[in-house]
Design an enzyme around this catalytic site. Structure first.
Site, PDB file in Angstrom:
ATOM      1  N   ALA A 114      30.588  68.101  67.602  1.00 35.35           N
ATOM      2  CA  ALA A 114      31.777  68.941  67.426  1.00 35.35           C
ATOM      3  C   ALA A 114      31.819  69.396  65.972  1.00 35.35           C
ATOM      4  CB  ALA A 114      33.042  68.163  67.763  1.00 35.35           C
ATOM      5  N   LYS A 115      32.663  70.312  65.677  1.00 34.49           N
ATOM      6  CA  LYS A 115      32.874  70.709  64.283  1.00 34.49           C
ATOM      7  C   LYS A 115      34.221  71.409  64.191  1.00 34.49           C
ATOM      8  CE  LYS A 115      30.522  70.431  60.398  1.00 34.49           C
ATOM      9  NZ  LYS A 115      29.586  69.367  60.014  1.00 34.49           N
ATOM     10  N   GLY A 116      34.810  71.351  62.999  1.00 33.35           N
ATOM     11  CA  GLY A 116      36.076  72.044  62.786  1.00 33.35           C
ATOM     12  C   GLY A 116      36.044  72.776  61.467  1.00 33.35           C
TER      13      GLY A 116
END
Ligand code: NAD
Length: 433
Positions: free
Chosen positions: A122-124
């Protein structure tokens, strides 16, 4: 953008220097396709994994110190939850785009799979230059962004961590906001926390340490003695300075280091403690008295045995790959070598330890931090480092075997290993409903 393919080596030839971040997801998918071709991945799984599973975009207001209101855009993308909860950092940067976040999320899936962590990627990111904000404004932004993405994250769902321009303090605000919203403390919702709040011993050093464990294995299989191997480290920040120090503990002479302003070179080896003091005093490694100043471009082409890029992406390209003297390139940074440069280095017999393996020490110790939080039982630094060493050693052997089995270079081998692993979860779990 320049794209071509070399099917023999399983290499997508894309000059990333001519890319902007909007193209990064296309690069990630292209790399995936090439490795998927090597193993003949079936179409259904290929289509599933070439998309991100869930994407959330939020727009939210923050009250600034002067009473005005600014609206920021943020994202959180989960590439695949097939292996388990998803994991990946949060980046604060003015150039954050949804495509950049998608690419970074996909790469996190592969990084976790290469070293066998029970996570998807995931990444934000929030599109903001935090250097223009006060600490109070950064705190307000973090708390509101956390609340906006709260339904998307959780200790068994998706666990953020620090990335560019975020740090343990930002993680502490994230953990506190999440905890306040649910009504009890949830240390497992985030990693990279301050030690006092359940951060792991060894987390700060983990990326550099993991990279040096990877180098030890590579040197062993190459028959190279680390005690006489000359090392060059580009970037003297968290990852680079730790890697340099640990290499010097092997008595490997670290002959050059650099930061954003340039590098310093002494063919007899640098006194790293003195370099660190010099940087603390002057703000840069440049001007260190027992060395000669060099540019960051010259740094990469210096006579050495081991080169550790630990700064930015796109440093080793088709323009300089033929001039690299190192026998081993260990990518502490994410994306320092363009795919085209990969081919040139491979043809010249340079062993590249790819980012999704060589810098996986950071997420591995994040995983240890999460396990410690869930068990409420801290480990000693020795336990953390030994377990990290074991994982890096086993992963190196597995990637090397894959590289030999398919006749591909280490980056494609690492991707193949990762994709095979995630694909096996997909086959076993089937397609819901
Ligand atoms: P950092 O900000 O602590 O250090 C970066 C260093 O690079 C600084 O010394 C900076 O001066 C230098 N630098 C910047 N521009 C440069 C240039 N043009 N030439 C040479 N040096 C330059 O960052 P970090 O956490 O050490 O991250 C470095 C790289 O490692 C990044 O690619 C990051 O994504 C990757 N990485 C870091 C971690 C981690 O846990 N810190 C984990 C995985 C990957």
């Amino acid at each position: 953008m320049i794209v071509s393919e070399d099917a023999h080596r399983g290499t997508a030839v894309i000059d990333r220097q001519e890319q902007d971040s909007d193209d990064l997801f296309a690069v990630a998918v292209q790399q995936f396709d090439i490795a998927a071709d090597v193993i003949g991945l079936e179409d259904g799984i290929r289509q599933t994994l070439s998309h991100c599973q869930r994407e959330l975009t939020v727009h939210f207001p923050v009250e600034m110190d002067d009473g005005s209101v600014q609206v920021f855009a943020g994202h959180r993308v989960r590439h695949s939850s097939l292996p388990g909860p998803t994991k990946g950092g949060i980046r604060y940067h003015q150039s954050v785009t949804i495509n950049e976040v998608r690419a970074l999320a996909m790469w996190m899936t592969w990084k976790c799979a290469v070293v066998g962590l029970p996570y998807g990627g995931a990444k934000g990111g929030v599109q903001v230059d935090p250097k223009q904000l006060s600490q109070t404004e950064v705190q307000n932004l973090t708390r509101r962004y956390t609340t906006e993405i709260q339904p998307f994250i959780g200790p068994n769902i998706d666990i953020p961590a620090p990335d560019v321009n975020t740090n343990p303090q930002v993680m502490a605000w994230l953990m506190d906001t999440y905890s306040m919203n649910v009504g009890y403390s949830v240390p497992g919702v985030v990693t990279g926390k301050p030690l006092e709040l359940g951060g792991s011993a060894g987390r700060n050093e983990a990326t550099g340490r993991g990279c040096v464990f990877a180098i030890e294995e590579a040197a062993r299989t190459q028959g190279m003695s680390l005690s006489s191997a000359r090392t060059v480290v580009q970037g003297f920040g968290n990852a680079g300075s730790v890697a340099a120090r640990l290499m010097s503990e092997h008595e490997s002479p670290v002959v050059a280091v650099s930061d954003s302003r340039g590098g310093i070179h002494n063919p007899n080896g640098l006194d790293l403690q003195a370099v660190t003091r010099h940087k603390q005093r002057t703000g840069s490694v440049l001007g260190f008295r027992e060395a000669e100043n060099v540019t960051n471009e010259q740094m990469l082409e210096l006579e050495c045995d081991i080169l550790i890029p630990a700064a930015l992406e796109g440093q080793i390209t088709r323009r300089n790959a033929a001039s690299i003297k190192a026998k081993i390139v260990a990518e502490a940074a994410n994306g320092p070598t363009t795919p085209e440069a990969d081919s040139i280095l491979y043809d010249r017999g340079v062993l590249v330890l790819p980012d999704i393996f060589a810098n996986a020490g950071g997420v591995t110790v994040s995983y240890f931090e999460w396990v410690q939080a869930l068990q409420a039982f801290p480990w000693s630094e020795e336990q953390v480092n030994e377990r990290l060493r074991d994982i890096m050693q086993r992963s190196y052997v597995a990637v090397l075997d894959t590289s030999r089995k398919y006749g591909v270079h280490m980056r494609t081998a690492a991707l193949v290993r990762a994709i095979e692993r995630v694909a096996s979860f997909s086959r076993l779990r089937g397609i819901y409903p």
